[in-house]
Motif scaffolding. Structure first.
Motif, PDB file in Angstrom:
ATOM      1  N   HIS A 221       0.968  -1.212  -0.095  1.00  0.00           N
ATOM      2  CA  HIS A 221       0.015  -0.072  -0.082  1.00  0.00           C
ATOM      3  C   HIS A 221       0.868   1.046   0.010  1.00  0.00           C
ATOM      4  N   ASP A 223       0.077   5.341   0.361  1.00  0.00           N
ATOM      5  CA  ASP A 223      -1.019   6.420   0.533  1.00  0.00           C
ATOM      6  C   ASP A 223      -0.876   7.407  -0.229  1.00  0.00           C
ATOM      7  N   GLU A 224      -1.898   7.975  -0.556  1.00  0.00           N
ATOM      8  CA  GLU A 224      -1.941   9.026  -1.434  1.00  0.00           C
ATOM      9  C   GLU A 224      -0.806  10.286  -0.956  1.00  0.00           C
ATOM     10  N   TYR A 270       2.874  -1.238   3.847  1.00  0.00           N
ATOM     11  CA  TYR A 270       2.912   0.127   3.697  1.00  0.00           C
ATOM     12  C   TYR A 270       4.168   0.877   3.490  1.00  0.00           C
ATOM     13  N   PRO A 320      -1.771   2.866   8.062  1.00  0.00           N
ATOM     14  CA  PRO A 320      -3.080   2.951   7.884  1.00  0.00           C
ATOM     15  C   PRO A 320      -3.837   1.547   8.416  1.00  0.00           C
TER      16      PRO A 320
END
Length: 322
Positions: A221, A223-224, A270, A320
């Motif tokens: 993952h 994150d934006e 992440y 997250p």
């Protein structure tokens, strides 16, 4: 990627690093960068003096992942067909047969790549980007994993050709091995009777497992806010007054791909901003072209990128939800 998969990935990654480290002593960070490039399905450029272990690194990587290894000594008279292969007519069978070149291997060492002509250098462009070779309008895949480790000698520049920007941009990571520390040097000298430390390395994973690890790393993952950080870094390299050409979108994508592998190698599912900051120099610096005044002033891409990293605010790190 699940937490269990990330734990397995990190443990396997450490095993691979340890095995390669038996041949390339005292260079754990460089080995981790090389494995990151392999699992991100990219290529590695080493600019280093002779005798620092570049060939040993390539052979150790191939042996560790149970893959094949080839070496291409780039010289001014090397032809593109010497790299990719050639089609030869078999008079007895009455058919054309393709004879594979040395590029058909899991790990290809392109030694002193800047000594070959630009035409021969360009023979690597397609295979580095698409993992396939087209000869006589027939495309042939080189398989997975596939990695080019190219070397350049920074000392002797006579008779060399500068790598074009399009080719530099296809190397995921650029770094150097450097000389070993004192203790590692003593260990190397004490085993001087062993000419090749890679001969006794056993495989730790199969090539199929490497491909599975690469697919798994791609699911990490991001994150934006981290993607926004990467985009702002790339934009800053284009707007910096000392750069004539900044980082392209391909370069930004390369940084994200490497950060995903690095995060997985740390047992995380992440990416965090520190992953991006740690990998920014080996992934982005060689993609930047400085303007003439900066070059004459002795400014380096590393210095410019360091200033950009210091001026670009990273996002607040957060974990997250599982």
């Amino acid at each position: 990627m699940t937490p269990e998969q990330s734990t397995w990935f990190a443990e396997t990654f450490d095993v691979l690093v340890g095995n390669v480290g038996r041949a390339v002593l005292g260079k754990e960070h460089v080995v981790r960068l090389a494995l990151t490039a392999m699992l991100a399905e990219g290529h590695l450029l080493l600019e280093d003096a002779p005798g620092t272990g570049k060939t040993s690194l390539a052979k150790a990587l191939a042996a560790t992942v149970q893959g094949s290894h080839s070496r291409i000594q780039f010289t001014p008279d090397l032809l593109p067909s010497d790299v990719t292969g050639v089609t030869i007519y078999d008079q007895k069978a009455g058919v054309f047969e393709f004879h594979e070149g040395p590029v058909f291997a899991s790990v290809v060492l392109a030694d002193e790549i800047n000594r070959a002509s630009p035409k021969t250098q360009s023979a690597l462009l397609e295979v580095m980007e698409e993992s396939r070779v087209t000869v006589d309008r027939v495309s042939r895949p080189v398989g997975r994993p596939f990695m080019v480790i190219a070397t350049m000698n920074p000392i002797e520049q006579a008779g060399t050709y500068r790598l074009p920007e399009a080719q530099l941009d296809r190397f995921l990571i650029k770094t150097s091995i450097g000389y070993p520390d004192h203790d590692s040097t003593i260990e190397i000298l004490s085993a001087s009777a062993e000419r090749d430390r890679t001969l006794h390395l056993g495989a730790r994973v199969t090539t199929r497992a490497v491909a599975e690890m690469a697919d798994l790393a791609a699911t990490v993952h991001t994150d934006e806010s981290v993607l926004d950080y990467v985009a702002r870094l790339a934009q800053a390299t284009r707007e910096d007054p000392q750069t004539a050409l900044g980082v392209s979108v391909r370069g930004a994508l390369a940084l994200v791909r490497c950060a995903k592998v690095w995060a997985a190698s740390q047992g995380r599912v992440y990416v965090i901003p520190d992953d991006v900051k740690l990998l920014a120099e080996p992934v982005l610096a060689h993609r930047m072209i400085l303007d003439t005044e900066a070059e004459f002033a002795g400014v380096t891409q590393r210095q410019v990128l360091g200033r950009i990293l210091a001026a670009t605010r990273p996002p607040a790190a957060r974990v997250p939800d599982a």
